[in-house]
Design a protein around this motif. Sequence first.
Motif, short mmCIF file in Angstrom:
data_model
loop_
_atom_site.label_atom_id
_atom_site.label_comp_id
_atom_site.label_asym_id
_atom_site.label_seq_id
_atom_site.Cartn_x
_atom_site.Cartn_y
_atom_site.Cartn_z
N UNK A 12 -1.06 2.86 1.50
CA UNK A 12 0.24 2.81 2.44
C UNK A 12 0.32 3.18 3.30
N UNK A 13 -0.49 2.32 3.93
CA UNK A 13 -1.28 2.48 5.42
C UNK A 13 -0.60 0.67 5.99
N UNK A 14 0.11 0.25 5.32
CA UNK A 14 0.80 -1.24 6.02
C UNK A 14 1.95 -0.54 5.24
N UNK A 15 2.85 -0.01 5.14
CA UNK A 15 3.79 0.41 4.42
C UNK A 15 4.73 1.37 5.79
N UNK A 16 6.15 0.77 5.68
CA UNK A 16 6.90 1.30 6.78
C UNK A 16 7.64 2.86 6.33
#
Length: 319
Positions: A60-64
Amino acid sequence: MKRIAVLTSGGDSPGMNAAIRAVVRKANFHGVEVMGIYHGYEGFIEGRMELLDLGSVGGIIQRGGTKLFSSRCPKFKEEQYQLQGIEKMREAGVEGLVVIGGDGSYRGAMELTKKGFPSVGVPGTIDNDIPGTEYTIGFDTALNTVIESIDKIRDTATSHENSFVVEVMGRDAGDIALWAGLAAGAESILIPEEEFDIDDIVARIEHGIARGKKHSIIIVAEGVMAGNELAKILNEKANITTRVSVLGHIQRGGSPSARDRVLAGQFGAKAVEVLLEGRSGRAVGIKNHQLYDYDLEEAFSNKHKADLSLYTLSKELSI
């Protein structure tokens, strides 16, 4: 503490997921469980939550946006609902709370602290308008989204020899307009923190035309006025016809930048440290590249101030 909780509240911002991930993994590193509360303070009141483990925050680190969803909850201002939420947390064995959000979210965290429920605030808002910290989670990503959009608008403005008014977010704070305008070379920038002179804007456009320039970009924060309203004034004042682009909610979305991911990681981890040290009613922030925490009340007793040296510089560079 053996179990804490985390929620996101108010407007979403890129990097909130990275902050949630940091809270969970930092807490787990210290042997502490984390409950994820869904839909902000609405979920807090209803006890709408589930245990978050390492796997649940993987990828989830790359999700807005925010994995935990968000909402605005006016009724949380009422004491009966605050106490109801605290009771739900205690029934679930939750001993402390990390709140990721803006000014309104911080006010909720402060009320919980006053009622004996330890809470810590993490600044998550694209407006960059939280006093006590130089940067908030999501600002850098939103800024780059706006700059990319302005660059594309300028391509069209140049091709058709038109002037454009670009309306960006910022009801009470002009950081997005100010930083994006300077970075994208806008001819004029209008922000809530500084009065503007419509004659000066007209003069700048006319000066550009006199030296052979065929287009111009004017950035206006929504807190000053609507882009269409400004375009109408320019047309009535000096017969200057402009196209209008309202960027809207596109500014809130997108994969967080490297800067926002790192900042979210630092803030989330710091918030956990503060709770585990037995402190509450605090907010985490950054000043002069140094991470620190401060009294939550400072976040809404003081007023955000724009860096007006950037405003002056933008005028000097857009002659």
